[in-house]
Design a protein around this motif. Structure first.
Motif, PDB file in Angstrom:
ATOM      1  N   LEU A  78       0.936  -1.192  -0.035  1.00 40.31           N
ATOM      2  CA  LEU A  78      -0.034  -0.070   0.023  1.00 40.31           C
ATOM      3  C   LEU A  78       0.947   1.374   0.015  1.00 40.31           C
ATOM      4  O   LEU A  78       0.534   2.244  -0.665  1.00 40.31           O
ATOM      5  CB  LEU A  78      -0.839  -0.139   1.170  1.00 40.31           C
ATOM      6  CG  LEU A  78      -2.122  -1.100   1.149  1.00 40.31           C
ATOM      7  CD1 LEU A  78      -2.935  -0.938   2.441  1.00 40.31           C
ATOM      8  CD2 LEU A  78      -3.060  -0.569   0.049  1.00 40.31           C
ATOM      9  N   LYS A  79       1.997   1.167   0.861  1.00 36.07           N
ATOM     10  CA  LYS A  79       3.015   2.320   0.963  1.00 36.07           C
ATOM     11  C   LYS A  79       3.293   2.540  -0.495  1.00 36.07           C
ATOM     12  O   LYS A  79       3.764   3.778  -1.058  1.00 36.07           O
ATOM     13  CB  LYS A  79       3.798   2.033   2.054  1.00 36.07           C
ATOM     14  CG  LYS A  79       3.304   2.078   3.393  1.00 36.07           C
ATOM     15  CD  LYS A  79       4.223   1.968   4.444  1.00 36.07           C
ATOM     16  CE  LYS A  79       3.893   2.369   5.824  1.00 36.07           C
ATOM     17  NZ  LYS A  79       4.758   2.007   6.937  1.00 36.07           N
ATOM     18  N   GLN A  80       3.982   1.523  -1.156  1.00 37.40           N
ATOM     19  CA  GLN A  80       4.513   1.555  -2.518  1.00 37.40           C
ATOM     20  C   GLN A  80       3.606   2.065  -3.513  1.00 37.40           C
ATOM     21  O   GLN A  80       4.053   2.950  -4.427  1.00 37.40           O
ATOM     22  CB  GLN A  80       5.176   0.322  -2.838  1.00 37.40           C
ATOM     23  CG  GLN A  80       6.382  -0.280  -2.211  1.00 37.40           C
ATOM     24  CD  GLN A  80       6.723  -1.571  -2.543  1.00 37.40           C
ATOM     25  OE1 GLN A  80       5.987  -2.279  -3.239  1.00 37.40           O
ATOM     26  NE2 GLN A  80       7.718  -2.109  -2.044  1.00 37.40           N
ATOM     27  N   LYS A  81       2.278   1.685  -3.240  1.00 38.64           N
ATOM     28  CA  LYS A  81       1.314   2.181  -4.304  1.00 38.64           C
ATOM     29  C   LYS A  81       1.272   3.713  -3.970  1.00 38.64           C
ATOM     30  O   LYS A  81       0.963   4.574  -5.082  1.00 38.64           O
ATOM     31  CB  LYS A  81       0.113   1.701  -4.105  1.00 38.64           C
ATOM     32  CG  LYS A  81      -1.092   1.875  -5.117  1.00 38.64           C
ATOM     33  CD  LYS A  81      -2.320   0.716  -5.027  1.00 38.64           C
ATOM     34  CE  LYS A  81      -3.175   1.139  -5.982  1.00 38.64           C
ATOM     35  NZ  LYS A  81      -4.476   0.449  -5.878  1.00 38.64           N
ATOM     36  N   GLU A  82       1.214   4.211  -2.966  1.00 40.00           N
ATOM     37  CA  GLU A  82       0.915   5.451  -2.455  1.00 40.00           C
ATOM     38  C   GLU A  82       2.053   6.497  -3.164  1.00 40.00           C
ATOM     39  O   GLU A  82       1.740   7.621  -3.559  1.00 40.00           O
ATOM     40  CB  GLU A  82       0.660   5.726  -0.773  1.00 40.00           C
ATOM     41  CG  GLU A  82      -0.454   5.268  -0.429  1.00 40.00           C
ATOM     42  CD  GLU A  82      -0.461   5.484   1.019  1.00 40.00           C
ATOM     43  OE1 GLU A  82       0.417   5.757   1.767  1.00 40.00           O
ATOM     44  OE2 GLU A  82      -1.465   5.165   1.871  1.00 40.00           O
TER      45      GLU A  82
END
Length: 203
Positions: A195-199
Motif C-alpha cells: 500500500l505504501k509503495q502504491k501511494e
C-alpha cells in the motif's frame, strides 16, 4: 460494568454451568483431547495427522455409500455416548481429577458456549442483512455458494473434507503456539508495504 453487561455475563456463566453438567461424564476424554489438539507434546501434531490420514484412507478404501456412512457415524456416536461416561472414570481415574483440571474443563466449556454464541450472532446478522439489504444478501450468498460449488467440482470431495478436518484439528495448536498470529502479522506487514509503495507511485 453496565446492567446489560452484567446480564450477559450472568447468562454466559449459567450456560457454561449447564454445559459442564451435560458434559461431566466426558470430562476426562475432553481434557485428553484438549491436550492433543493444543500440542502439549511435540509428537502430538504428527499423531493427530497420522490418525486422521488413516481414518480417511480407510473411508476411501471401503468407499461406503452415503446412507451406510451416515448410519455408521450415528451408530459410533451412540456407542460413544453410552460407553464413554461409563468407561472413562475407570480408564483415567476420577480420583485424579484436580482443581487445575476442573478449571481447564470450565474454560473449555466457556469457549464452546462463546463459539455457539458467535455462530448464532453470525446467523442473526445474515438474517438482518436479508431483511435490510436483500440485493446484497442475494449477491453475497449466491457468489459464495458458486465459489464453493466450483471448488467442490475441482477437488475430490473426500480429499476436500480431509483438508478441512485436518485444518480444524490443527487450528487450536496453531493458535496456541502463535503460528497464526506470526503469519498474520507477516501478511499484514507485506500488505502495508504494498500500500505504501502504491501511494508513493501515485505521488
Amino acid at each position: 460494568m453496565s446492567e446489560g453487561d452484567n446480564k450477559s455475563a450472568n447468562m454466559l456463566a449459567q450456560e457454561t454451568a449447564q454445559l459442564e453438567e451435560q458434559l461431566q461424564g466426558w470430562g476426562e476424554v475432553i481434557l485428553a483431547g484438549d491436550r492433543v489438539v493444543r500440542w502439549e507434546k511435540p509428537w502430538f501434531p504428527g499423531a493427530l495427522m497420522g490418525a486422521t490420514t488413516v481414518l480417511f484412507m480407510l473411508i476411501y478404501y471401503l468407499d461406503p455409500s452415503v446412507l451406510t456412512g451416515l448410519s455408521c457415524s450415528v451408530m459410533l456416536l451412540c456407542l460413544a455416548d453410552y460407553l464413554v461416561p461409563t468407561l472413562a472414570p475407570r480408564v483415567f481415574g476420577s480420583n485424579k481429577w484436580t482443581t487445575e483440571q476442573q478449571q481447564r474443563f470450565h474454560e473449555i466449556c466457556g469457549n464452546l458456549v462463546k463459539t455457539q454464541r458467535r455462530v448464532v450472532g453470525w446467523w442473526k446478522r445474515l438474517c438482518a442483512l436479508k431483511e435490510e439489504k436483500p440485493k446484497m444478501y442475494f449477491a453475497s450468498v449466491i457468489s459464495s455458494l458458486l465459489a464453493v460449488a466450483w471448488i467442490g467440482q475441482q477437488v475430490h470431495n473426500l480429499f476436500l473434507t480431509y483438508l478441512i478436518v485436518s485444518f480444524l484439528l490443527l487450528l487450536p495448536g496453531l493458535n496456541q503456539h502463535g503460528v497464526i498470529t506470526k503469519y498474520a502479522s507477516m501478511a499484514k506487514r507485506e500488505i502495508n508495504k504494498l500500500l505504501k509503495q502504491k501511494e508513493k507511485k501515485n505521488e
